[in-house]
Scaffold this motif. Sequence first.
Motif, PDB file in Angstrom:
ATOM      1  N   VAL A  14      38.258  50.899  41.005  1.00 25.50           N
ATOM      2  CA  VAL A  14      39.678  51.060  40.744  1.00 25.50           C
ATOM      3  C   VAL A  14      41.188  52.223  41.564  1.00 25.50           C
ATOM      4  CG1 VAL A  14      40.907  52.375  38.328  1.00 25.50           C
ATOM      5  CG2 VAL A  14      38.718  51.448  38.419  1.00 25.50           C
ATOM      6  N   LEU A  15      42.337  50.744  41.694  1.00 23.47           N
ATOM      7  CA  LEU A  15      42.627  52.548  42.671  1.00 23.47           C
ATOM      8  C   LEU A  15      44.120  52.466  41.817  1.00 23.47           C
ATOM      9  CD1 LEU A  15      42.553  48.725  45.425  1.00 23.47           C
ATOM     10  CD2 LEU A  15      41.308  51.053  45.542  1.00 23.47           C
ATOM     11  N   PRO A  16      44.369  53.865  42.286  1.00 22.53           N
ATOM     12  CA  PRO A  16      45.690  54.279  41.599  1.00 22.53           C
ATOM     13  C   PRO A  16      46.740  53.430  42.340  1.00 22.53           C
ATOM     14  CG  PRO A  16      45.248  55.789  42.875  1.00 22.53           C
ATOM     15  CD  PRO A  16      44.230  54.616  43.167  1.00 22.53           C
ATOM     16  N   GLN A  57      53.770  45.963  42.880  1.00 21.99           N
ATOM     17  CA  GLN A  57      55.210  45.004  43.221  1.00 21.99           C
ATOM     18  C   GLN A  57      55.578  45.051  40.992  1.00 21.99           C
ATOM     19  OE1 GLN A  57      56.432  42.349  46.227  1.00 21.99           O
ATOM     20  NE2 GLN A  57      56.581  44.120  46.980  1.00 21.99           N
ATOM     21  N   HIS A  58      54.603  44.284  40.301  1.00 26.68           N
ATOM     22  CA  HIS A  58      54.720  43.496  39.350  1.00 26.68           C
ATOM     23  C   HIS A  58      54.044  43.962  37.704  1.00 26.68           C
ATOM     24  CE1 HIS A  58      57.571  40.805  41.930  1.00 26.68           C
ATOM     25  NE2 HIS A  58      56.271  40.748  42.826  1.00 26.68           N
ATOM     26  N   GLY A  59      52.887  44.351  38.705  1.00 30.01           N
ATOM     27  CA  GLY A  59      52.253  44.526  37.257  1.00 30.01           C
ATOM     28  C   GLY A  59      52.376  45.854  36.813  1.00 30.01           C
ATOM     29  N   HIS A  60      51.258  46.529  36.620  1.00 23.71           N
ATOM     30  CA  HIS A  60      51.008  48.153  36.036  1.00 23.71           C
ATOM     31  C   HIS A  60      50.519  48.918  35.395  1.00 23.71           C
ATOM     32  CE1 HIS A  60      55.446  47.096  33.847  1.00 23.71           C
ATOM     33  NE2 HIS A  60      55.126  46.024  34.244  1.00 23.71           N
ATOM     34  N   GLY A  61      50.338  50.649  35.732  1.00 26.46           N
ATOM     35  CA  GLY A  61      48.926  50.686  35.522  1.00 26.46           C
ATOM     36  C   GLY A  61      47.967  50.323  36.654  1.00 26.46           C
ATOM     37  N   GLN A  62      46.729  50.787  36.583  1.00 33.20           N
ATOM     38  CA  GLN A  62      45.521  50.922  37.477  1.00 33.20           C
ATOM     39  C   GLN A  62      45.107  49.731  38.187  1.00 33.20           C
ATOM     40  OE1 GLN A  62      42.042  53.471  35.655  1.00 33.20           O
ATOM     41  NE2 GLN A  62      43.415  54.947  37.391  1.00 33.20           N
ATOM     42  N   ILE A  63      45.046  49.314  38.900  1.00 30.79           N
ATOM     43  CA  ILE A  63      44.570  47.984  39.655  1.00 30.79           C
ATOM     44  C   ILE A  63      42.909  48.305  39.864  1.00 30.79           C
ATOM     45  CG2 ILE A  63      44.742  46.973  41.317  1.00 30.79           C
ATOM     46  CD1 ILE A  63      47.906  48.114  42.542  1.00 30.79           C
ATOM     47  N   TRP A  81      43.087  42.881  39.277  1.00 35.66           N
ATOM     48  CA  TRP A  81      43.448  42.903  37.524  1.00 35.66           C
ATOM     49  C   TRP A  81      44.473  43.991  37.859  1.00 35.66           C
ATOM     50  CZ3 TRP A  81      38.195  44.636  34.077  1.00 35.66           C
ATOM     51  CH2 TRP A  81      37.598  43.254  34.686  1.00 35.66           C
ATOM     52  N   ASP A  82      44.797  43.775  36.648  1.00 35.38           N
ATOM     53  CA  ASP A  82      46.625  44.411  36.735  1.00 35.38           C
ATOM     54  C   ASP A  82      46.871  44.608  35.228  1.00 35.38           C
ATOM     55  OD1 ASP A  82      49.063  42.747  36.263  1.00 35.38           O
ATOM     56  OD2 ASP A  82      48.722  42.530  38.507  1.00 35.38           O
ATOM     57  N   ASP A  83      47.476  45.386  34.780  1.00 31.50           N
ATOM     58  CA  ASP A  83      48.028  45.642  33.735  1.00 31.50           C
ATOM     59  C   ASP A  83      49.570  44.716  32.771  1.00 31.50           C
ATOM     60  OD1 ASP A  83      45.571  46.479  31.972  1.00 31.50           O
ATOM     61  OD2 ASP A  83      46.733  48.578  32.240  1.00 31.50           O
ATOM     62  N   GLY A  84      49.230  44.123  34.456  1.00 26.34           N
ATOM     63  CA  GLY A  84      51.240  43.482  33.962  1.00 26.34           C
ATOM     64  C   GLY A  84      51.391  41.863  33.110  1.00 26.34           C
ATOM     65  N   ALA A  85      51.819  41.606  32.489  1.00 22.81           N
ATOM     66  CA  ALA A  85      52.074  40.869  31.428  1.00 22.81           C
ATOM     67  C   ALA A  85      52.420  39.365  32.416  1.00 22.81           C
ATOM     68  CB  ALA A  85      52.903  41.045  30.348  1.00 22.81           C
ATOM     69  N   GLY A  86      53.065  39.389  33.516  1.00 15.77           N
ATOM     70  CA  GLY A  86      53.911  37.940  34.287  1.00 15.77           C
ATOM     71  C   GLY A  86      52.756  37.948  34.939  1.00 15.77           C
ATOM     72  N   GLN A  87      53.132  35.648  35.242  1.00 23.31           N
ATOM     73  CA  GLN A  87      52.150  35.668  35.522  1.00 23.31           C
ATOM     74  C   GLN A  87      52.302  35.573  37.577  1.00 23.31           C
ATOM     75  OE1 GLN A  87      49.208  34.560  35.039  1.00 23.31           O
ATOM     76  NE2 GLN A  87      49.441  35.843  33.245  1.00 23.31           N
ATOM     77  N   PRO A  88      51.957  35.132  37.925  1.00 28.86           N
ATOM     78  CA  PRO A  88      52.010  35.293  39.596  1.00 28.86           C
ATOM     79  C   PRO A  88      52.479  33.572  40.232  1.00 28.86           C
ATOM     80  CG  PRO A  88      49.678  36.128  39.505  1.00 28.86           C
ATOM     81  CD  PRO A  88      49.918  36.098  38.278  1.00 28.86           C
ATOM     82  N   GLU A 120      41.510  42.629  27.846  1.00 29.92           N
ATOM     83  CA  GLU A 120      42.429  43.927  26.653  1.00 29.92           C
ATOM     84  C   GLU A 120      43.449  43.865  26.957  1.00 29.92           C
ATOM     85  OE1 GLU A 120      40.151  44.224  30.231  1.00 29.92           O
ATOM     86  OE2 GLU A 120      38.276  43.958  28.971  1.00 29.92           O
ATOM     87  N   ASN A 121      44.492  43.346  28.333  1.00 26.84           N
ATOM     88  CA  ASN A 121      45.341  43.580  28.557  1.00 26.84           C
ATOM     89  C   ASN A 121      45.921  43.179  30.191  1.00 26.84           C
ATOM     90  OD1 ASN A 121      48.417  43.880  28.019  1.00 26.84           O
ATOM     91  ND2 ASN A 121      48.148  45.720  28.298  1.00 26.84           N
ATOM     92  N   GLY A 122      46.792  41.893  30.318  1.00 31.63           N
ATOM     93  CA  GLY A 122      47.131  41.857  31.138  1.00 31.63           C
ATOM     94  C   GLY A 122      46.398  40.715  32.172  1.00 31.63           C
ATOM     95  N   LYS A 123      45.703  40.347  33.557  1.00 31.34           N
ATOM     96  CA  LYS A 123      45.559  40.163  34.084  1.00 31.34           C
ATOM     97  C   LYS A 123      45.106  40.168  35.133  1.00 31.34           C
ATOM     98  CE  LYS A 123      49.781  39.256  37.346  1.00 31.34           C
ATOM     99  NZ  LYS A 123      50.428  40.922  36.478  1.00 31.34           N
ATOM    100  N   ALA A 124      43.951  38.732  35.391  1.00 33.67           N
ATOM    101  CA  ALA A 124      43.541  38.828  36.719  1.00 33.67           C
ATOM    102  C   ALA A 124      44.041  37.460  37.666  1.00 33.67           C
ATOM    103  CB  ALA A 124      41.590  38.363  36.334  1.00 33.67           C
ATOM    104  N   THR A 125      43.556  38.019  39.103  1.00 30.26           N
ATOM    105  CA  THR A 125      44.074  36.986  39.743  1.00 30.26           C
ATOM    106  C   THR A 125      43.461  37.254  40.487  1.00 30.26           C
ATOM    107  OG1 THR A 125      46.768  38.058  39.532  1.00 30.26           O
ATOM    108  CG2 THR A 125      46.105  36.164  40.780  1.00 30.26           C
ATOM    109  N   TRP A 126      42.171  35.873  40.815  1.00 24.54           N
ATOM    110  CA  TRP A 126      41.477  35.567  41.490  1.00 24.54           C
ATOM    111  C   TRP A 126      42.137  34.959  42.952  1.00 24.54           C
ATOM    112  CZ3 TRP A 126      39.696  30.510  42.237  1.00 24.54           C
ATOM    113  CH2 TRP A 126      40.189  29.920  41.009  1.00 24.54           C
ATOM    114  N   ALA A 127      40.842  35.025  43.635  1.00 24.23           N
ATOM    115  CA  ALA A 127      40.993  34.235  45.105  1.00 24.23           C
ATOM    116  C   ALA A 127      39.708  34.102  45.465  1.00 24.23           C
ATOM    117  CB  ALA A 127      41.993  34.615  45.832  1.00 24.23           C
TER     118      ALA A 127
END
Length: 129
Positions: A14-16, A57-63, A81-88, A120-127
């Motif tokens: 978990v990263l600030p 740049q586009h999310g919110h909260g801890q990463i 993972w981040d708490d941002g609502a937008g989709q990449p 919980e909230n937000g999204k996971a971007t995976w690769a």
Amino acid sequence: MSPRVVAPEVPTTVLPPTRRAPAAARAFVAEHFRRWGIGDVADALVIVSELVTNSLQHGHGQIVVRLPWDESDGRPVIEVWDDGAGQPVVQPEDHGAESGRGLLMVSLLATAWGTRPLLENGKATWAKC
């Protein structure tokens, strides 16, 4: 569609949300890939750096950075993972742009990538590497 992932203990950090997050994420991925005997980590380091930067740049909260395995082909997956609502979204190639190439690079380096909502909230971007 997200890859099928099975991992009894998924390495997670978990990263600030600071400018140091991409470097910390690269160190985390490099350490675990080396533990797993994966010698060529260059693509994975670019991928995690771009995904974490996008979250900054586009999310919110801890990463949150997780490293599960896709059981269908035995490849590691990088999840951010981040708490941002937008989709990449991959931006069209623009040779004059000073930013906006991160997801294009991810799409070229990863064998597959995508996003999924988190309960919980937000999204996971995976690769997948």
